[in-house]
Scaffold this motif. Structure first.
Motif, mmCIF file in Angstrom:
data_model
loop_
_atom_site.group_PDB
_atom_site.id
_atom_site.type_symbol
_atom_site.label_atom_id
_atom_site.label_comp_id
_atom_site.label_asym_id
_atom_site.label_seq_id
_atom_site.Cartn_x
_atom_site.Cartn_y
_atom_site.Cartn_z
ATOM 1 N N GLU A 71 -2.760 -3.562 -7.977
ATOM 2 C CA GLU A 71 -3.001 -2.457 -6.791
ATOM 3 C C GLU A 71 -1.396 -1.836 -7.090
ATOM 4 O O GLU A 71 -1.559 -0.415 -6.430
ATOM 5 C CB GLU A 71 -2.395 -3.457 -5.845
ATOM 6 C CG GLU A 71 -3.577 -4.758 -5.313
ATOM 7 C CD GLU A 71 -4.844 -3.520 -4.766
ATOM 8 O OE1 GLU A 71 -4.444 -2.376 -4.120
ATOM 9 O OE2 GLU A 71 -6.148 -3.545 -4.730
ATOM 10 N N PHE A 72 -0.269 -2.140 -7.384
ATOM 11 C CA PHE A 72 0.417 -0.874 -7.792
ATOM 12 C C PHE A 72 0.174 -0.018 -8.501
ATOM 13 O O PHE A 72 0.287 1.438 -7.904
ATOM 14 C CB PHE A 72 1.909 -2.192 -8.261
ATOM 15 C CG PHE A 72 2.913 -0.961 -8.950
ATOM 16 C CD1 PHE A 72 4.167 -0.745 -7.868
ATOM 17 C CD2 PHE A 72 3.506 -1.264 -10.214
ATOM 18 C CE1 PHE A 72 4.371 0.260 -8.406
ATOM 19 C CE2 PHE A 72 4.615 -0.620 -10.599
ATOM 20 C CZ PHE A 72 5.052 0.229 -9.457
ATOM 21 N N LEU A 73 -0.096 0.103 -9.626
ATOM 22 C CA LEU A 73 -0.679 1.411 -10.424
ATOM 23 C C LEU A 73 -1.617 1.785 -9.777
ATOM 24 O O LEU A 73 -2.031 3.308 -9.884
ATOM 25 C CB LEU A 73 -1.282 0.333 -11.981
ATOM 26 C CG LEU A 73 -0.251 -0.258 -12.914
ATOM 27 C CD1 LEU A 73 -1.044 -0.471 -13.914
ATOM 28 C CD2 LEU A 73 1.370 0.708 -13.088
ATOM 29 N N LEU A 74 -2.477 1.216 -9.192
ATOM 30 C CA LEU A 74 -3.665 1.778 -8.487
ATOM 31 C C LEU A 74 -2.973 3.069 -7.060
ATOM 32 O O LEU A 74 -3.368 3.937 -7.547
ATOM 33 C CB LEU A 74 -4.721 1.355 -7.662
ATOM 34 C CG LEU A 74 -5.403 0.485 -8.491
ATOM 35 C CD1 LEU A 74 -6.400 -0.548 -7.624
ATOM 36 C CD2 LEU A 74 -7.025 1.531 -8.677
ATOM 37 N N ASP A 92 -2.588 -3.945 5.179
ATOM 38 C CA ASP A 92 -1.482 -4.939 6.073
ATOM 39 C C ASP A 92 -1.386 -5.602 4.774
ATOM 40 O O ASP A 92 -0.566 -6.366 4.911
ATOM 41 C CB ASP A 92 -2.131 -4.961 6.829
ATOM 42 C CG ASP A 92 -1.989 -3.963 8.297
ATOM 43 O OD1 ASP A 92 -1.053 -3.114 7.937
ATOM 44 O OD2 ASP A 92 -2.631 -3.912 8.748
ATOM 45 N N GLU A 93 -2.402 -5.957 3.972
ATOM 46 C CA GLU A 93 -2.572 -7.239 2.873
ATOM 47 C C GLU A 93 -1.849 -6.436 1.512
ATOM 48 O O GLU A 93 -0.242 -6.764 1.011
ATOM 49 C CB GLU A 93 -3.817 -7.310 2.978
ATOM 50 C CG GLU A 93 -4.077 -7.880 1.546
ATOM 51 C CD GLU A 93 -5.290 -8.580 1.137
ATOM 52 O OE1 GLU A 93 -6.269 -7.289 1.588
ATOM 53 O OE2 GLU A 93 -5.502 -9.859 0.547
ATOM 54 N N THR A 94 -1.006 -4.840 0.619
ATOM 55 C CA THR A 94 -1.110 -4.532 0.133
ATOM 56 C C THR A 94 0.555 -4.347 -0.072
ATOM 57 O O THR A 94 1.246 -4.188 -0.948
ATOM 58 C CB THR A 94 -1.681 -3.799 -0.620
ATOM 59 O OG1 THR A 94 -1.502 -2.121 0.333
ATOM 60 C CG2 THR A 94 -3.253 -4.163 -0.589
ATOM 61 N N VAL A 95 1.246 -3.957 0.984
ATOM 62 C CA VAL A 95 2.118 -3.155 1.358
ATOM 63 C C VAL A 95 3.509 -3.721 0.770
ATOM 64 O O VAL A 95 4.338 -3.259 0.129
ATOM 65 C CB VAL A 95 2.540 -2.305 2.857
ATOM 66 C CG1 VAL A 95 2.324 -3.592 3.586
ATOM 67 C CG2 VAL A 95 3.359 -1.848 3.349
ATOM 68 N N SER A 132 7.865 -4.429 -3.009
ATOM 69 C CA SER A 132 8.637 -5.201 -3.576
ATOM 70 C C SER A 132 8.509 -5.235 -5.375
ATOM 71 O O SER A 132 9.961 -5.043 -5.669
ATOM 72 C CB SER A 132 8.421 -7.049 -3.464
ATOM 73 O OG SER A 132 9.159 -7.461 -4.735
ATOM 74 N N LEU A 133 7.825 -4.232 -5.123
ATOM 75 C CA LEU A 133 7.427 -3.972 -7.147
ATOM 76 C C LEU A 133 8.161 -2.469 -7.108
ATOM 77 O O LEU A 133 8.248 -1.781 -8.411
ATOM 78 C CB LEU A 133 5.554 -4.019 -7.165
ATOM 79 C CG LEU A 133 5.622 -4.905 -8.172
ATOM 80 C CD1 LEU A 133 3.387 -5.408 -8.038
ATOM 81 C CD2 LEU A 133 6.077 -6.279 -8.609
ATOM 82 N N ALA A 134 8.011 -1.648 -6.172
ATOM 83 C CA ALA A 134 8.480 -0.177 -6.507
ATOM 84 C C ALA A 134 9.793 0.098 -6.379
ATOM 85 O O ALA A 134 10.634 0.579 -6.985
ATOM 86 C CB ALA A 134 7.480 0.463 -4.889
#
Length: 328
Positions: free
Chosen positions: A72-75, A87-90, A95-97
């Motif tokens: 999801e981060f890369l997408l 809402d599910e991915t933010v 955190s990864l960003a």
């Protein structure tokens, strides 16, 4: 965290040109572009350019990471996809960003969460999690927006959110202090409308009732409210669904002159149903007044009123108006 089949397999295998680095995540290989990552993240750039063993490794392990979250981060990061946040991915992407110092995604996540703070339909649990996120990453603008929303939730309700205990103790103490200050106030005719707005914001029913009763008592005083105050109370009753106050104010409003009521800017902003109710009630009073005038004896000739006679008209009409407590 759902992704369609194409998205799930996007980084599952090498496509030759854009798969210059391989990560090992949860015992699965994730193929990515070293150039894209290095361009967006100083952490990845340092990893690839330094003397770390990862620089020459065929497969770089990323322990503790979730494969789906990295996908999801890369997408969201890749220029050809730029997948919107949800809402599910933010939160995992935030955190990864932050970990990889991807500023473009950090700003994107913060803007998304700010929009959720401004959305009246955002659930209470989400607001608490946003506040925790703002605390964790020291985001003042986001913290203020989330704090304003959470502070107005009734304490018994917000404490039922399991994540509430994760908030910093100082934040929870500030909630309590501000709430006590907002609700501990002596009501006056001058501040009752402001206090009512605060009470509604904080969903403090006892204080709402206190404000309503204060305005009802004001209506019952010998010195009746001026037009502005009267219409302001009617507007408050209309807006906050204060039925007892509305009934009390309506009884006063129908006794005021129609042109005075309609001249008030606040009256024009009332719900159409309310303004119609005032005027229709006033019309019914006049219908009853007309019937009464027809039966009144003339003051000068003691016969039925003769409205060609100015004395008859003025004296009998004023008498009827006074008997109803209406302005003549």
């Amino acid at each position: 965290m759902k992704a369609n089949m194409k998205e799930e397999t996007r980084f599952a295998q090498s496509d030759g040109l854009t798969s210059s680095i391989v990560f090992l995540v949860e015992n699965r290989k994730l193929y990515a572009s070293k150039e894209v990552l290095a361009l967006c993240s100083p952490v990845f750039r340092n990893m690839f350019e330094s003397d770390f063993r990862e620089r020459l490794a065929d497969c770089i392990p990323l322990p503790g990471k979730c494969y789906k979250e990295l996908v999801e981060f890369l997408l969201c990061l890749y220029p050809d996809t730029q997948k919107p946040l949800s809402d599910e991915t933010v939160f995992p992407i935030f955190s990864l960003a932050d970990e990889y110092q991807v500023d473009i995604l950090l700003h994107k996540c913060e803007d998304y969460l700010l929009s959720k703070c401004n959305d009246k339909n955002t659930p209470m649990t989400a607001l608490v999690n946003i506040l925790i996120c703002a605390e964790q990453y020291n985001l003042k603008k986001l913290f203020n927006a989330a704090f304003d929303r959470v502070s107005k939730i009734h304490p018994d309700d917000v404490k039922s959110v399991p994540e509430y205990v994760k908030l910093h103790e100082d934040t929870r103490k500030t909630f309590k202090k501000l709430r006590e200050q907002a609700l501990d106030v002596n009501l006056t005719d001058g501040n009752v409308h402001d206090v009512l707005r605060i009470a509604v914001d904080y969903n403090e029913k006892d204080l709402i009732n206190k404000c309503e009763n204060h305005m009802i008592q004001r209506c019952k005083k010998t010195e009746k409210p001026l037009i502005h105050g009267l219409v302001s109370m009617l507007s408050a009753a209309d807006k906050h669904k204060l039925t007892k106050l509305k009934e009390e104010v309506l009884e006063l409003a129908i006794k005021r002159k129609s042109h005075e009521l309609e001249a008030s800017p606040i009256f024009k902003n009332l719900a159409p149903e309310t303004s119609r109710k005032v005027l229709s009630k006033r019309l019914k009073v006049f219908e009853g007044l007309y019937s009464k005038l027809c039966k009144v004896r003339c003051h000068c000739c003691r016969k039925h009123a003769d409205y060609n006679c100015k004395i008859c008209f003025i004296s009998t009409t004023k008498e009827c108006f006074d008997s109803l407590g209406m302005c003549f």
